[in-house]
Design an enzyme around this catalytic site. Sequence first.
Site, PDB file in Angstrom:
ATOM      1  CB  SER A  49       2.119  -1.256   6.470  1.00  0.00           C
ATOM      2  OG  SER A  49       2.257  -2.568   6.608  1.00  0.00           O
ATOM      3  N   GLY A 107      -0.958  -4.225   1.034  1.00  0.00           N
ATOM      4  CA  GLY A 107      -0.306  -3.999  -0.390  1.00  0.00           C
ATOM      5  C   GLY A 107       0.056  -2.577  -0.567  1.00  0.00           C
ATOM      6  CG  LEU A 108      -1.920   0.595   0.163  1.00  0.00           C
ATOM      7  CD1 LEU A 108      -2.806   1.464   0.636  1.00  0.00           C
ATOM      8  CD2 LEU A 108      -1.686   1.057  -1.459  1.00  0.00           C
ATOM      9  CG  ASP A 136       7.475  -2.580  -1.580  1.00  0.00           C
ATOM     10  OD1 ASP A 136       7.101  -2.154  -2.755  1.00  0.00           O
ATOM     11  OD2 ASP A 136       6.887  -3.496  -1.056  1.00  0.00           O
ATOM     12  CE1 TYR A 148       7.029 -10.397  -4.580  1.00  0.00           C
ATOM     13  CE2 TYR A 148       8.585 -11.940  -3.581  1.00  0.00           C
ATOM     14  CZ  TYR A 148       8.459 -10.950  -4.309  1.00  0.00           C
ATOM     15  OH  TYR A 148       9.284  -9.899  -4.657  1.00  0.00           O
TER      16      TYR A 148
HETATM   17  P1  ADP Z   1       2.202  -4.757   3.494  1.00  0.00           P
HETATM   18  O1  ADP Z   1       3.512  -4.204   3.307  1.00  0.00           O
HETATM   19  O2  ADP Z   1       1.391  -4.548   2.249  1.00  0.00           O
HETATM   20  O3  ADP Z   1       1.273  -3.653   4.710  1.00  0.00           O
HETATM   21  P2  ADP Z   1       3.302  -6.823   4.804  1.00  0.00           P
HETATM   22  O4  ADP Z   1       2.854  -8.278   5.269  1.00  0.00           O
HETATM   23  O5  ADP Z   1       4.533  -6.975   4.086  1.00  0.00           O
HETATM   24  O6  ADP Z   1       2.138  -6.189   4.020  1.00  0.00           O
HETATM   25  O7  ADP Z   1       3.538  -6.203   5.990  1.00  0.00           O
HETATM   26  C1  ADP Z   1       2.653  -5.818   7.193  1.00  0.00           C
HETATM   27  C2  ADP Z   1       3.532  -6.394   8.473  1.00  0.00           C
HETATM   28  O8  ADP Z   1       4.423  -5.290   8.771  1.00  0.00           O
HETATM   29  C3  ADP Z   1       2.561  -6.353   9.866  1.00  0.00           C
HETATM   30  O9  ADP Z   1       2.063  -7.619   9.698  1.00  0.00           O
HETATM   31  C4  ADP Z   1       3.395  -5.975  10.793  1.00  0.00           C
HETATM   32  O10 ADP Z   1       4.169  -7.062  11.165  1.00  0.00           O
HETATM   33  C5  ADP Z   1       4.531  -5.217  10.202  1.00  0.00           C
HETATM   34  N1  ADP Z   1       4.230  -3.492  10.335  1.00  0.00           N
HETATM   35  C6  ADP Z   1       3.851  -2.579   9.609  1.00  0.00           C
HETATM   36  N2  ADP Z   1       3.480  -1.338  10.156  1.00  0.00           N
HETATM   37  C7  ADP Z   1       3.300  -1.810  11.534  1.00  0.00           C
HETATM   38  C8  ADP Z   1       3.348  -0.952  12.640  1.00  0.00           C
HETATM   39  N3  ADP Z   1       3.078   0.203  12.538  1.00  0.00           N
HETATM   40  N4  ADP Z   1       3.538  -1.186  13.699  1.00  0.00           N
HETATM   41  C9  ADP Z   1       3.780  -2.935  13.806  1.00  0.00           C
HETATM   42  N5  ADP Z   1       4.081  -3.529  12.938  1.00  0.00           N
HETATM   43  C10 ADP Z   1       3.861  -3.003  11.766  1.00  0.00           C
HETATM   44 MG    MG Z   2       5.169  -5.434   2.635  1.00  0.00          MG
END
Ligand code: ADP
Ligand code: MG
Length: 377
Positions: free
Chosen positions: A127, A124-125, A172, A221
């Site tokens: 990534s 939820g941050l 985001d 969502y």
């Molecule tokens: P959030 O954005 O809240 O962290 P999401 O489900 O939207 O959760 O995104 C997470 C997904 O983004 C991971 O499952 C992966 O597929 C991808 N991801 C994010 N950062 C990385 C990373 N550093 N390396 C590989 N995949 C990543």
């Molecule tokens: Mg996300």
Amino acid sequence: MTRVDAAARVAADLERPEGASWFRAPGRVNLVGDHMDYSGGFVLPFAIDRSCVVAARPGGSVRVRSLDAGSVVEVPVAGAGDPTSVRPAWGRYVAAVVGELAALGRPPVGMDAVLASDVPLGSGLSSSAALEVSCAVALAGVAEWEIGVEALAEACRSAEERATGVPCGIMDQLASLAGRAGDALLIDCRSLEIEPVALPDGLAVLVVHSGLSRSLDASAYADRRRASEQLAAKLGLAALRDATEADVADEPLGRHVVTENRRVHAAVQALTAGDLVELGRLFSESHASLRDDFRVSTPELDALVESLVHAGAYGARLTGAGFGGCVVAACDEASVADVAEAATTSYRARTGLEPVAFRCHAADGAGVFQAPSYQRA
Ligand code: ADP
Ligand code: MG
């Protein structure tokens, strides 16, 4: 929490550091205004001091290795057609970004890159936005191609939608790109106008991961988004942002959007006045609205919010899509460490889950990054 930061991990991994350019894009935490962006409303996030870091040099194709995933993705410079066919799965985000930027006219310069992220994945941050935006600024950088912040945010938002098949708002990506150290960002998700709002002295923003991995969130969502759009159409409005309190008095989903929009503006006033008690009250009211009206909380997130408030936070709320992931709390700088300790102890005892607490500071948005001095010679 100790960690080897992402830049150090990338530096230690680079075979040939010379000639690499460095880029970073932060994750974000949203202070107030959840499930608002797709209703055209206001949100109040800030870019956090945790980023996805990319070291890149021009190459033939686009080849990116993630040290977090332990795998490589390779796509043609013009994009990979349908990004959902790309493997490994995280490569879909990269492929979709490549495709969106190619469509906007990015010169066809390939890139050989290594990345690592300090943003916890799937919490939820955001990534995912950190990954998209860091790759986008790196792709723009290696091609010496200029593109504006709004266009880049929209390209990354669209890439996320294409990569996941789930509709997504622009908060985001815009927060990751437009962040300013020390400031939250009041974003009008309709006009994309951004107003920086200084975080007052004495405020500590504490994020606590519930230890509950998000489930249901993609389907819930999409479900909430569809229901919000249907309600707006029924009311004859372009988006729920335009509803009045009277329009939605008997419509819980709409009531959340209308009251949350009001809370975002009230939170800006509280930040400006340095009124942390009022800010905390708005956090807790927002959580109740997400729990009771928008129905995206869980008993565990409710327990974590209660534990934080009981331990002395001014207020706390789930942040992000809900159904697990993180809670954000407004705390006093002087007592934030004690609040984190007491709240996580009590939450662990209540739920058996393992929470992780960390303080977040408002950081600058994505861009070029100085090669770390501890880079391998
Ligand atoms: P959030 O954005 O809240 O962290 P999401 O489900 O939207 O959760 O995104 C997470 C997904 O983004 C991971 O499952 C992966 O597929 C991808 N991801 C994010 N950062 C990385 C990373 N550093 N390396 C590989 N995949 C990543
Ligand atoms: Mg996300």
